[in-house]
Design a protein around this motif. Sequence first.
Motif, PDB file in Angstrom:
ATOM      1  N   LYS A 194       1.033  -1.446   0.041  1.00  0.00           N
ATOM      2  CA  LYS A 194      -0.104   0.336   0.081  1.00  0.00           C
ATOM      3  C   LYS A 194       1.072   1.039  -0.040  1.00  0.00           C
ATOM      4  O   LYS A 194       0.405   2.140   0.477  1.00  0.00           O
ATOM      5  N   ASN A 195       1.781   0.941  -1.170  1.00  0.00           N
ATOM      6  CA  ASN A 195       2.867   2.669  -1.232  1.00  0.00           C
ATOM      7  C   ASN A 195       1.786   3.574  -1.734  1.00  0.00           C
ATOM      8  O   ASN A 195       0.785   3.209  -2.887  1.00  0.00           O
ATOM      9  N   ILE A 196       2.814   4.651  -1.436  1.00  0.00           N
ATOM     10  CA  ILE A 196       1.966   6.114  -2.232  1.00  0.00           C
ATOM     11  C   ILE A 196       2.496   5.765  -3.769  1.00  0.00           C
ATOM     12  O   ILE A 196       1.107   6.020  -4.881  1.00  0.00           O
ATOM     13  N   ASN A 197       3.439   4.878  -4.590  1.00  0.00           N
ATOM     14  CA  ASN A 197       3.804   4.946  -5.430  1.00  0.00           C
ATOM     15  C   ASN A 197       2.585   3.350  -5.851  1.00  0.00           C
ATOM     16  O   ASN A 197       2.284   3.881  -7.477  1.00  0.00           O
ATOM     17  N   LEU A 215      -6.571  -2.264  -1.808  1.00  0.00           N
ATOM     18  CA  LEU A 215      -7.561  -2.619  -0.899  1.00  0.00           C
ATOM     19  C   LEU A 215      -7.573  -4.124   0.431  1.00  0.00           C
ATOM     20  O   LEU A 215      -7.129  -3.787   1.102  1.00  0.00           O
ATOM     21  N   ASP A 216      -6.847  -4.865  -0.179  1.00  0.00           N
ATOM     22  CA  ASP A 216      -6.902  -6.201   0.267  1.00  0.00           C
ATOM     23  C   ASP A 216      -5.874  -6.009   0.703  1.00  0.00           C
ATOM     24  O   ASP A 216      -5.041  -5.414   1.195  1.00  0.00           O
ATOM     25  N   GLN A 217      -6.110  -6.996   2.035  1.00  0.00           N
ATOM     26  CA  GLN A 217      -5.131  -7.344   2.802  1.00  0.00           C
ATOM     27  C   GLN A 217      -3.867  -8.300   2.570  1.00  0.00           C
ATOM     28  O   GLN A 217      -3.117  -8.777   3.006  1.00  0.00           O
ATOM     29  N   SER A 218      -4.836  -8.900   1.603  1.00  0.00           N
ATOM     30  CA  SER A 218      -3.734 -10.338   1.602  1.00  0.00           C
ATOM     31  C   SER A 218      -2.468 -10.280   0.766  1.00  0.00           C
ATOM     32  O   SER A 218      -2.856  -9.320   0.538  1.00  0.00           O
ATOM     33  N   PRO A 219      -1.720 -10.993   0.752  1.00  0.00           N
ATOM     34  CA  PRO A 219       0.028 -10.468  -0.132  1.00  0.00           C
ATOM     35  C   PRO A 219      -0.201 -10.780  -1.102  1.00  0.00           C
ATOM     36  O   PRO A 219      -1.294 -11.341  -1.738  1.00  0.00           O
ATOM     37  N   LEU A 220       0.908  -9.753  -2.220  1.00  0.00           N
ATOM     38  CA  LEU A 220       0.736  -9.750  -3.451  1.00  0.00           C
ATOM     39  C   LEU A 220       1.950 -10.087  -3.266  1.00  0.00           C
ATOM     40  O   LEU A 220       3.344 -10.079  -3.910  1.00  0.00           O
ATOM     41  N   GLU A 221       1.954 -11.394  -4.420  1.00  0.00           N
ATOM     42  CA  GLU A 221       3.085 -12.077  -5.524  1.00  0.00           C
ATOM     43  C   GLU A 221       4.240 -11.007  -6.354  1.00  0.00           C
ATOM     44  O   GLU A 221       3.221 -11.512  -7.374  1.00  0.00           O
ATOM     45  N   VAL A 222       4.187 -10.169  -6.508  1.00  0.00           N
ATOM     46  CA  VAL A 222       4.656  -9.132  -7.625  1.00  0.00           C
ATOM     47  C   VAL A 222       5.570  -9.783  -7.735  1.00  0.00           C
ATOM     48  O   VAL A 222       5.462  -9.784  -9.816  1.00  0.00           O
ATOM     49  N   LYS A 223       6.353 -10.971  -7.846  1.00  0.00           N
ATOM     50  CA  LYS A 223       7.364 -11.727  -9.458  1.00  0.00           C
ATOM     51  C   LYS A 223       7.315 -13.055  -8.336  1.00  0.00           C
ATOM     52  O   LYS A 223       6.811 -13.117  -7.431  1.00  0.00           O
ATOM     53  N   PRO A 224       8.016 -13.969  -8.700  1.00  0.00           N
ATOM     54  CA  PRO A 224       7.712 -15.666  -8.140  1.00  0.00           C
ATOM     55  C   PRO A 224       8.694 -14.876  -7.121  1.00  0.00           C
ATOM     56  O   PRO A 224       9.940 -14.786  -7.248  1.00  0.00           O
ATOM     57  N   LEU A 225       8.004 -15.935  -5.878  1.00  0.00           N
ATOM     58  CA  LEU A 225       8.729 -16.165  -4.126  1.00  0.00           C
ATOM     59  C   LEU A 225       9.275 -14.714  -4.364  1.00  0.00           C
ATOM     60  O   LEU A 225      10.396 -14.291  -3.754  1.00  0.00           O
ATOM     61  N   PHE A 226       8.514 -13.207  -4.563  1.00  0.00           N
ATOM     62  CA  PHE A 226       8.641 -11.626  -4.101  1.00  0.00           C
ATOM     63  C   PHE A 226       6.952 -11.533  -3.841  1.00  0.00           C
ATOM     64  O   PHE A 226       6.671 -10.748  -4.610  1.00  0.00           O
TER      65      PHE A 226
END
Length: 301
Positions: A147-150, A166-177
């Motif tokens: 939830k960063n400003i960027n 908005l949701d609380q669940s973790p977001l996998e932005v890259k594999p294993l990240f």
Amino acid sequence: MSDKEIRTWEAEEFKHHIDLPWQQYLDRLEKGLLKRALKPTSWFVDLGGGDGRLHEVYKDVSQHKVIVDYSLDMLLAAQKKITDPRNQNTYLIAADITNLPFQSNVFDGGLMLRVIHHIREPSSALEEANRILKPGSSLFFEYQNKKNINSILKAVMGFTSFKNILDQSPLEVKPLFWNYSPGYIEGLVRQYFYIDQVYGGGIFWNRKLITTRVKKLEDLDLMLAPLLGKIKLTHQLFMELRVKKEVKEDKTFGKTPGNNILSILQCNRCKIGSLEYFKGSLKCEQCGRMFLLSNNIIDFR
Ligand SMILES: C[S@@+](CC[C@H](N)C(=O)[O-])C[C@H]1O[C@@H](n2cnc3c(N)ncnc32)[C@H](O)[C@@H]1O
Ligand SMILES: [Zn+2]
């Protein structure tokens, strides 16, 4: 965890990454924050410590230092960095931070920076950190805030979906990240630690704009970090954590570890055996499992 589930880094890859100007900026900011937070310790653990980037900050504050990483390549790079004989009290351990080869309640301080975002089950790493740290001791911890400003600005401009933010669940932005929401990570952390302080990592909403060093801005960021920790809109959030643990009458509580790495190690297979040197390796006195000792790195993978 199987090897496939672990995002190991190679030393060259990490060096390439950390040499970018905005990474150098974050590197200095992190070291500044860490320096302020550290207290003298007897046994200190750097969890996912990689190539020992942060060793220079804690080496003189702690009597015995242990760097744990799953990547042998990163540990070998750490070893090259730490050749000064005054630093001989630094030990290198190849292990998964969710299955650590240490007895409970042995460390009186530690850090985990830029690592939790690679762990599929972050609570298992926090639980292990809690187990090996003494009650009331400190862990300096960092995570990446989804939830960063960027990201918020990108969603406002329609480049990404608001749902991810908005949701609380973790977001996998890259594999294993993964990037996490502050609510999610603080909920996990509070199961094992008290949160004494939160710091925000840098006022710049787009750190990639940083191309040269501006010392005054770095000083300003260090000064603003506690305030930014309250607003929680920066990409990196740091926390000073304190171990939450019931003091039980058990053989490890109140025990002072010795000065030798063997006095804190414990087999991470049977989870009870102590270890002894045996034919150039370490052997578990309980289950007989052997752990290779090579280039001064003990391999528990
Ligand atoms: C981005 S690097 C950060 C290294 C160091 N903490 C720093 O801030 O310079 C992440 C490190 O975590 C290690 N790592 C990832 N998953 C791990 C795991 N399950 N157990 C141990 N180390 C792990 C990687 O090999 C890598 O060295
Ligand atoms: Zn064993």
